[in-house]
Enzyme design. Structure first.
Site, PDB file in Angstrom:
ATOM      1  N   ASP A 172      -5.966   5.946  -4.582  1.00 33.36           N
ATOM      2  CA  ASP A 172      -5.219   5.936  -3.846  1.00 33.36           C
ATOM      3  C   ASP A 172      -4.742   7.491  -2.959  1.00 33.36           C
ATOM      4  OD1 ASP A 172      -3.674   4.217  -2.741  1.00 33.36           O
ATOM      5  OD2 ASP A 172      -1.948   3.830  -4.330  1.00 33.36           O
ATOM      6  N   HIS A 173      -4.527   6.492  -1.692  1.00 33.46           N
ATOM      7  CA  HIS A 173      -3.478   7.486  -0.704  1.00 33.46           C
ATOM      8  C   HIS A 173      -4.203   8.591  -0.594  1.00 33.46           C
ATOM      9  CE1 HIS A 173      -0.092   4.577   1.373  1.00 33.46           C
ATOM     10  NE2 HIS A 173      -1.001   4.438   0.203  1.00 33.46           N
ATOM     11  N   GLU A 281     -10.775   1.977   2.557  1.00 34.60           N
ATOM     12  CA  GLU A 281      -9.186   1.242   2.815  1.00 34.60           C
ATOM     13  C   GLU A 281      -8.756   1.973   3.391  1.00 34.60           C
ATOM     14  OE1 GLU A 281      -6.629  -1.505   0.806  1.00 34.60           O
ATOM     15  OE2 GLU A 281      -4.743  -0.245   0.747  1.00 34.60           O
ATOM     16  N   LYS A 323      10.109  -0.224  -3.020  1.00 39.99           N
ATOM     17  CA  LYS A 323       9.781  -0.192  -4.444  1.00 39.99           C
ATOM     18  C   LYS A 323      10.644  -0.827  -5.313  1.00 39.99           C
ATOM     19  CE  LYS A 323       6.977   3.397  -2.947  1.00 39.99           C
ATOM     20  NZ  LYS A 323       5.494   3.236  -2.328  1.00 39.99           N
ATOM     21  N   HIS A 356       0.735  -3.117   1.531  1.00 38.46           N
ATOM     22  CA  HIS A 356       1.121  -1.894  -0.063  1.00 38.46           C
ATOM     23  C   HIS A 356       2.310  -2.134  -0.618  1.00 38.46           C
ATOM     24  CE1 HIS A 356      -2.390   1.321   0.939  1.00 38.46           C
ATOM     25  NE2 HIS A 356      -2.652  -0.369   0.884  1.00 38.46           N
TER      26      HIS A 356
HETATM   27 ZN    ZN Z   1       0.936   2.367   1.189  1.00 37.41          ZN
END
Ligand code: ZN
Length: 500
Positions: A172-173, A281, A323, A356
């Site tokens: 991820d990322h 992605e 978040k 996200h």
């Molecule tokens: Zn993100």
């Protein structure tokens, strides 16, 4: 939930010195031609419990304490890297697979490596494909885990739940080839390319004279080609149009061209790695300005022109996706702009939208589900950690007080890593609260965000705290699983994901 514990049969259990304490997870027992396996636990730890008629083949390949009697061999196999690999070989459904090509997919980050069994229980019931192994480099660093261990934990937990529906593993990322290589090496099936280091967002709002100066420094061929591509005629979407002004086009070219070239290099690398093995992605969400529809169109079109195959794209949506808390912003405006993003993705027809920081956005979920017609990827990362903290808040109030106090100490450093706007000064001191009041701290925005972003101090930096948290969640496994079940089912239902 069928993560119920059942007593292991005496004929196997009695072969081990403390076997009378062995329990197995109800849905875990599975067999191959040569051995039987189940996920079990005693008062101390979880382990694989294996039995076979012969001490050979895959059974012998597992490491662990082997005993025999009553005509069988039995093994208590610890949850090690080696045993995860043997398990994936024996039961291929415990290995990750690409899932972004499915209509609906759902990233369930599990910072602790304990949550995926409860997540898996839900995906037995609902029509979506999970990504259980998913961590960003930031999370790996803060939790001191590796991609190897993240995938291994998911392997064991999927086996524990007896979930055979398939799950993904997301690097991820990622921003660099070094990290991409690291993730590919351990077998991620999805790679989220974070382009933020390659973008030049200053061109989004600097004055037009600076834009013109930089744009005019590009070669005449490049400019002519861009203008022909984007200024000739508006693009008709289902209910709206994409129409570039010269100024917006210049800004797009300056902001995104380097990032598009980098994405093309990464795309080529993934092709070389094996077509279809890893979903790509594209993420442009880690930036301060929302992605305008023209920008989304430009990015998708430039990727297409470079022959980059990508399965999903994460714009930065209007409003705040902070978040662990609900959407902040004007929902009518979100609906309008999100609808345009859906129309752009539909226009290209080759990728889906990815949302996200997707946890806890309860007021936005019905809009996301409805406008995409259930065709989306949603990524949650830290909310399962918050559920763990919440379980501890009522199951082990003393430990929760320690976590809460430590979170305040860790807050200044954490705020440098996460964009959060909560006012933490309103939070009470723990000594003013009774045990019954502690769970309330997980119901308010500053409490959630405080505990959400300071996980590194608990899980990575302080081994003693790390051990206490894992111990508490082992003892209170049921409470944690119940929290996860309720919290994620609420997500799934509001998103309109149908039951199977
Ligand atoms: Zn993100």
């Amino acid at each position: 939930m069928s993560l119920k514990l059942v007593k292991v049969a005496a004929e196997t259990a009695n072969l081990f010195p403390n076997g009378n304490e062995f329990f197995f997870y109800e849905d875990s027992p599975k067999s191959t031609a040569s051995f039987d396996a189940m996920m079990a636990r005693d008062g101390k730890e979880r382990f694989l419990l294996l039995t076979a008629k012969e001490n050979a083949g895959d059974f012998a390949a597992f490491e662990g304490e082997t005993v025999s009697g009553n005509g069988i061999f039995a093994k208590k196999a610890p949850l090690t890297e080696k045993n995860a690999a043997v398990l994936r070989k024996a039961f291929p459904w415990t290995a990750p697979v690409p899932v972004l090509n499915k209509k609906c997919s759902f990233g369930c980050g599990d910072r602790l490596g304990l949550a995926s069994a409860a997540h898996a229980e839900l995906f037995k019931k609902y029509d979506a494909f999970p990504v259980f192994a998913q961590q960003s480099i930031r999370e790996l660093t803060l939790t001191k885990r590796t991609y190897r261990s993240v995938i291994d934990d998911a392997t064991f937990l999927v086996f524990q739940a007896g979930y055979m529906g398939g799950y993904g593993a997301d690097g991820d990322h990622l921003k660099s080839f070094e990290h991409i290589d690291m993730a590919l090496e351990v077998g991620v099936t999805m790679l989220t390319l974070d382009l933020s280091d390659e973008l030049h967002p200053a061109f989004a709002d600097c004055c037009i004279c600076e834009v013109e100066k930089a744009y005019n420094a590009l070669s005449a061929d490049v400019r002519e080609n861009m203008e022909k591509l984007y200024l000739s005629a508006p693009v008709q979407l289902k209910s709206s149009k994409i129409e570039f002004s010269k100024e917006e086009l210049m800004r797009c070219v300056l902001i995104y061209t380097d990032a598009m070239d980098f994405a093309a290099e990464v795309g080529a690398k993934l092709e070389a790695h094996g077509a279809g093995k890893v979903d790509l992605e594209i993420s442009v969400d880690e930036t301060s300005a929302p992605t305008l529809p023209e920008h989304h169109f430009f990015v998708a079109n430039e990727l297409k022109r470079r022959n980059v195959t990508f399965a999903s794209l994460a714009p930065r949506f209007i409003g705040e996706f902070q978040k662990g808390i609900d959407y902040i912003g004007d929902l009518a405006e979100f609906r309008k702009q999100f609808g345009q993003h859906v129309e752009i993705a539909d226009f290209f027809g080759s990728y889906k939208l990815s949302v996200h920081s997707g946890s806890d956005k309860f007021s936005a979920f019905p809009i996301i589900g409805e406008l995409t017609n259930g065709h989306f990827h949603l990524k949650t990362a830290g909310t399962s950690w918050l559920e763990a903290v919440e379980a501890i808040s009522f199951a082990d109030p003393k430990l929760f007080r320690e976590i809460y106090n430590k979170a305040f100490d860790a807050l200044p450093a954490a705020l440098k890593l996460y964009h959060i706007t909560a006012d933490f000064s309103v939070l009470p001191k723990e000594e003013t609260l009774s045990d019954d009041q502690l769970p309330e701290l997980l119901k308010c925005v500053p409490g959630r965000q405080l505990l959400h972003i300071t996980y590194g101090a608990m899980l990575g930096e302080d081994q003693d705290m790390h051990n206490k948290i894992y111990r508490a969640l082992f003892v209170h496994e049921d409470e944690y699983n119940k929290q996860l079940d309720e919290h994620f089912e609420k997500h799934i239902k509001l998103l309109g994901i149908p039951a199977k």
